[in-house]
Design a protein around this motif. Sequence first.
Motif, PDB file in Angstrom:
ATOM      1  N   SER A 297       0.820  -1.205   0.000  1.00 58.70           N
ATOM      2  CA  SER A 297       0.000   0.000   0.000  1.00 58.70           C
ATOM      3  C   SER A 297       0.857   1.260   0.000  1.00 58.70           C
ATOM      4  CB  SER A 297      -0.971  -0.001   1.168  1.00 58.70           C
ATOM      5  OG  SER A 297      -0.304  -0.319   2.339  1.00 58.70           O
ATOM      6  N   SER A 298       2.179   1.123  -0.072  1.00 54.09           N
ATOM      7  CA  SER A 298       3.008   2.325  -0.209  1.00 54.09           C
ATOM      8  C   SER A 298       4.004   2.229  -1.364  1.00 54.09           C
ATOM      9  CB  SER A 298       3.737   2.648   1.098  1.00 54.09           C
ATOM     10  OG  SER A 298       4.620   1.625   1.458  1.00 54.09           O
ATOM     11  N   ASN A 299       3.906   1.185  -2.200  1.00 49.23           N
ATOM     12  CA  ASN A 299       4.931   1.059  -3.278  1.00 49.23           C
ATOM     13  C   ASN A 299       4.383   1.333  -4.682  1.00 49.23           C
ATOM     14  OD1 ASN A 299       6.463  -0.365  -5.456  1.00 49.23           O
ATOM     15  ND2 ASN A 299       7.851  -0.828  -3.804  1.00 49.23           N
ATOM     16  N   ASN A 300       3.384   0.740  -5.221  1.00 48.92           N
ATOM     17  CA  ASN A 300       2.462  -0.253  -4.709  1.00 48.92           C
ATOM     18  C   ASN A 300       2.734  -1.667  -5.215  1.00 48.92           C
ATOM     19  OD1 ASN A 300       1.220   2.043  -3.681  1.00 48.92           O
ATOM     20  ND2 ASN A 300      -0.719   1.686  -4.664  1.00 48.92           N
ATOM     21  N   ARG A 301       3.940  -1.925  -5.689  1.00 52.19           N
ATOM     22  CA  ARG A 301       4.281  -3.255  -6.194  1.00 52.19           C
ATOM     23  C   ARG A 301       5.093  -4.020  -5.153  1.00 52.19           C
ATOM     24  NH1 ARG A 301       6.770  -1.410 -12.037  1.00 52.19           N
ATOM     25  NH2 ARG A 301       4.848  -0.653 -12.953  1.00 52.19           N
ATOM     26  N   LEU A 302       5.085  -5.326  -5.274  1.00 58.14           N
ATOM     27  CA  LEU A 302       5.989  -6.156  -4.474  1.00 58.14           C
ATOM     28  C   LEU A 302       7.010  -6.782  -5.426  1.00 58.14           C
ATOM     29  CD1 LEU A 302       3.399  -7.910  -2.114  1.00 58.14           C
ATOM     30  CD2 LEU A 302       4.790  -5.894  -1.650  1.00 58.14           C
ATOM     31  N   ASP A 303       7.461  -5.999  -6.385  1.00 57.44           N
ATOM     32  CA  ASP A 303       8.283  -6.494  -7.485  1.00 57.44           C
ATOM     33  C   ASP A 303       9.728  -6.063  -7.271  1.00 57.44           C
ATOM     34  OD1 ASP A 303       9.641  -6.849  -9.890  1.00 57.44           O
ATOM     35  OD2 ASP A 303       7.924  -6.310 -11.124  1.00 57.44           O
ATOM     36  N   MET A 304      10.548  -7.000  -6.815  1.00 56.94           N
ATOM     37  CA  MET A 304      11.937  -6.664  -6.491  1.00 56.94           C
ATOM     38  C   MET A 304      12.767  -6.339  -7.728  1.00 56.94           C
ATOM     39  SD  MET A 304      12.832  -6.367  -3.349  1.00 56.94           S
ATOM     40  CE  MET A 304      14.597  -6.693  -3.382  1.00 56.94           C
ATOM     41  N   TRP A 305      12.369  -6.859  -8.860  1.00 55.68           N
ATOM     42  CA  TRP A 305      13.107  -6.520 -10.089  1.00 55.68           C
ATOM     43  C   TRP A 305      12.932  -5.027 -10.376  1.00 55.68           C
ATOM     44  CZ3 TRP A 305      14.079 -10.730 -14.152  1.00 55.68           C
ATOM     45  CH2 TRP A 305      14.960 -10.265 -15.130  1.00 55.68           C
ATOM     46  N   ALA A 306      11.679  -4.550 -10.252  1.00 56.57           N
ATOM     47  CA  ALA A 306      11.425  -3.119 -10.461  1.00 56.57           C
ATOM     48  C   ALA A 306      12.180  -2.280  -9.425  1.00 56.57           C
ATOM     49  CB  ALA A 306       9.927  -2.848 -10.369  1.00 56.57           C
ATOM     50  N   GLU A 307      12.248  -2.807  -8.210  1.00 55.71           N
ATOM     51  CA  GLU A 307      12.928  -2.075  -7.132  1.00 55.71           C
ATOM     52  C   GLU A 307      14.440  -1.995  -7.408  1.00 55.71           C
ATOM     53  OE1 GLU A 307      10.473  -1.158  -5.114  1.00 55.71           O
ATOM     54  OE2 GLU A 307      11.827   0.194  -4.052  1.00 55.71           O
ATOM     55  N   MET A 308      14.977  -3.088  -7.920  1.00 56.05           N
ATOM     56  CA  MET A 308      16.411  -3.149  -8.259  1.00 56.05           C
ATOM     57  C   MET A 308      16.738  -2.121  -9.346  1.00 56.05           C
ATOM     58  SD  MET A 308      18.401  -6.533  -9.705  1.00 56.05           S
ATOM     59  CE  MET A 308      17.375  -6.848 -11.155  1.00 56.05           C
ATOM     60  N   ARG A 309      15.862  -2.034 -10.334  1.00 56.83           N
ATOM     61  CA  ARG A 309      16.082  -1.071 -11.421  1.00 56.83           C
ATOM     62  C   ARG A 309      15.992   0.358 -10.880  1.00 56.83           C
ATOM     63  NH1 ARG A 309      13.268   1.609 -15.650  1.00 56.83           N
ATOM     64  NH2 ARG A 309      14.437   1.509 -17.615  1.00 56.83           N
ATOM     65  N   MET A 310      14.994   0.585 -10.035  1.00 50.78           N
ATOM     66  CA  MET A 310      14.839   1.912  -9.436  1.00 50.78           C
ATOM     67  C   MET A 310      16.092   2.292  -8.630  1.00 50.78           C
ATOM     68  SD  MET A 310      12.944   4.585  -8.852  1.00 50.78           S
ATOM     69  CE  MET A 310      11.175   4.296  -8.994  1.00 50.78           C
ATOM     70  N   ALA A 311      16.585   1.336  -7.831  1.00 47.63           N
ATOM     71  CA  ALA A 311      17.765   1.610  -6.995  1.00 47.63           C
ATOM     72  C   ALA A 311      18.981   1.921  -7.861  1.00 47.63           C
ATOM     73  CB  ALA A 311      18.060   0.416  -6.085  1.00 47.63           C
ATOM     74  N   ALA A 312      19.098   1.220  -8.992  1.00 47.59           N
ATOM     75  CA  ALA A 312      20.259   1.431  -9.862  1.00 47.59           C
ATOM     76  C   ALA A 312      20.189   2.782 -10.577  1.00 47.59           C
ATOM     77  CB  ALA A 312      20.354   0.299 -10.892  1.00 47.59           C
ATOM     78  N   LEU A 313      18.977   3.263 -10.842  1.00 52.03           N
ATOM     79  CA  LEU A 313      18.824   4.505 -11.608  1.00 52.03           C
ATOM     80  C   LEU A 313      18.777   5.759 -10.741  1.00 52.03           C
ATOM     81  CD1 LEU A 313      16.105   3.437 -14.212  1.00 52.03           C
ATOM     82  CD2 LEU A 313      18.565   3.651 -14.580  1.00 52.03           C
ATOM     83  N   LEU A 314      18.126   5.641  -9.604  1.00 58.39           N
ATOM     84  CA  LEU A 314      17.758   6.841  -8.837  1.00 58.39           C
ATOM     85  C   LEU A 314      18.966   7.712  -8.471  1.00 58.39           C
ATOM     86  CD1 LEU A 314      15.439   8.356  -7.497  1.00 58.39           C
ATOM     87  CD2 LEU A 314      15.614   6.804  -5.542  1.00 58.39           C
ATOM     88  N   ASP A 315      19.985   7.090  -7.897  1.00 57.52           N
ATOM     89  CA  ASP A 315      21.130   7.891  -7.461  1.00 57.52           C
ATOM     90  C   ASP A 315      21.988   8.393  -8.613  1.00 57.52           C
ATOM     91  OD1 ASP A 315      20.316   7.332  -4.803  1.00 57.52           O
ATOM     92  OD2 ASP A 315      22.386   7.778  -4.205  1.00 57.52           O
ATOM     93  N   LYS A 316      21.897   7.730  -9.759  1.00 54.53           N
ATOM     94  CA  LYS A 316      22.608   8.260 -10.931  1.00 54.53           C
ATOM     95  C   LYS A 316      22.071   9.654 -11.254  1.00 54.53           C
ATOM     96  CE  LYS A 316      23.763   3.946 -13.402  1.00 54.53           C
ATOM     97  NZ  LYS A 316      23.454   2.955 -12.364  1.00 54.53           N
TER      98      LYS A 316
END
Length: 426
Positions: A297-316
Motif C-alpha cells: 500500500s506504499s509502493n504499490n508493487r511487491l516487485d523486487m526486479w522493479a525495485e532493483m532497477r529503481m535503486a540502480a537509476l535513482l542515485d545516478k
Amino acid sequence: MATLFKDVFITDGSRARDKARRVHMLVSKGRIAEILDADKNPPSADKVIAGHGKLAVIPGFVNAHTHAAMTLLRGLGEEAPLMEWLQNKIWPVEEKLTPEYIYWGTLSAMLEMLATGTTCFADMYFEMDRVAEAVLGAGMRAALCRGITAGAPGMIEASLQNSIELAEKFHGREGLITVQLGPHAPYTVPMDYMKIICEAAKSHNLGIHFHFLETKGELDGLGLPPEKYLEEAGLFSVPYANLAHAVWLDPSINLPENINLIHNPTSNLKLGSGVMPLGAWLEKGTNNIALGTDGASSNNRLDMWAEMRMAALLDKGVKQDPLCVSAAEALKMATYEGAKIFGFAQKGMLEEGWVADLVLVNLDKPHYIGVNEENLTQYLVYAGSSADIEGTMVNGKWLYRNGNYPTLDYDEIVNKAKAAREEITK
Ligand code: NI
C-alpha cells in the motif's frame, strides 16, 4: 531429484563489472551441486531445462522490508504524506484485520512475490504465527517479526512476549524462517521501551528489524542526533539491527558493523519521504545495504526486479553520475545482501554448495537482442523486468513455473483475499 540447467547464462552480484558465464548448472538436494562451463559435457539429471543460450539463471530476490498482508490495503489513501496516510487511512483499517485475513493477505502477497522472482521476504506485521504458517506451507523463505508499537497500557510488553514466543516456535524452522524483534519506529516506541526490546534481543540472541528515519519529520522529532539515539537505545550492541528506509540518516555517520540498512526507494518516492543517499553510502564502502519494496500500500508493487532497477537509476540522476550504483551492485543488494542481513547463510550467490534459491529468466525476447557474457547483468537490470521470469525456485523446488504455483492454490487465495478486502473496507 536433480535438475540440470543445461547451457544457460548465469550472473549474480558477486561479479561486479565482471563477466556472466555460460554454463551447465546442476541442482540437487536443494543446493547448487555443480557449475560447469557450457562447452563441457553436461552431467545427467532427472529433469533437464535446455537453455540453448536463451535462458539465464540469477539468484532469487530477497525483499528485505515489507508488510506482506498489506496487499489487502493496497490503494487506500493514495497520494498522502506518511503520517496522514498511516493515521487516517491505514491504522483504522488495520484494526479490522483478523488472523485469518492476514493469512490470506500474506498468501496473496506471496503469489505476487514468487511470480516476480522473490524467494525470501522480511516481513513486519501482526499475527505472525499465521504468516509463518503461510510461508512454511508454500515452502518459501521469510524473516519474520511482529511489529511492536505503543498503545494501550501493557501493549508493548505483550507484543514483546509474543515476539519471543514466535522466535522460540519458528526461528530456524526447516531452514526457511528467521525471527527478529520488530520495534515499529522511534515515533511509535518510546526510548525506555526501545532499551527493553534491545536487551531482550541480546538475551535471546535475536536481530532487530526497525523503521528508522523514513521522513524528515521523524529526524526533527527524534530528540537526539541519530547515532546517539541508536547507541542509547542499545541498537549498537544487539546481534544485528536492520534499519528500514534510513532516508534521513547522514552517510557521514560511522555505524558499527552490526547495523545494516534497507533501501526502499519506490515507497520513499511515492510517500514523498525523500531519497536515501545510497551512492554516498556505497562510496564510503558500506556494503551491508539490502533492498525492499515496503508494503503493497506504499509502493504499490511487491516487485523486487522493479525495485532493483529503481535503486540502480535513482542515485545516478540525483548525483548526476552515471557510474553511481552499478547494475551488479543493485543485483547484489536485491539478492545476497538481503539474505545475509537477515541471517540466511549461503543464499543469494550462484556458487557450488550454495542453496538453490533461483530465478529462471527468458532471454529470448526482443529487448535482449545483443545480450552476451559481458553485458548480461546490465541487460537484466536496465532492460529486463519481472515479466521475463519463467520460474522461481526455493531450496531446489519450483514454487512458481510459467504461471503455475505447485505449492499454492491460486484461485482459493485470490478469492479469500478479495473477500477479506471487502470486509475490511465496508
Ligand atoms: Ni515499512
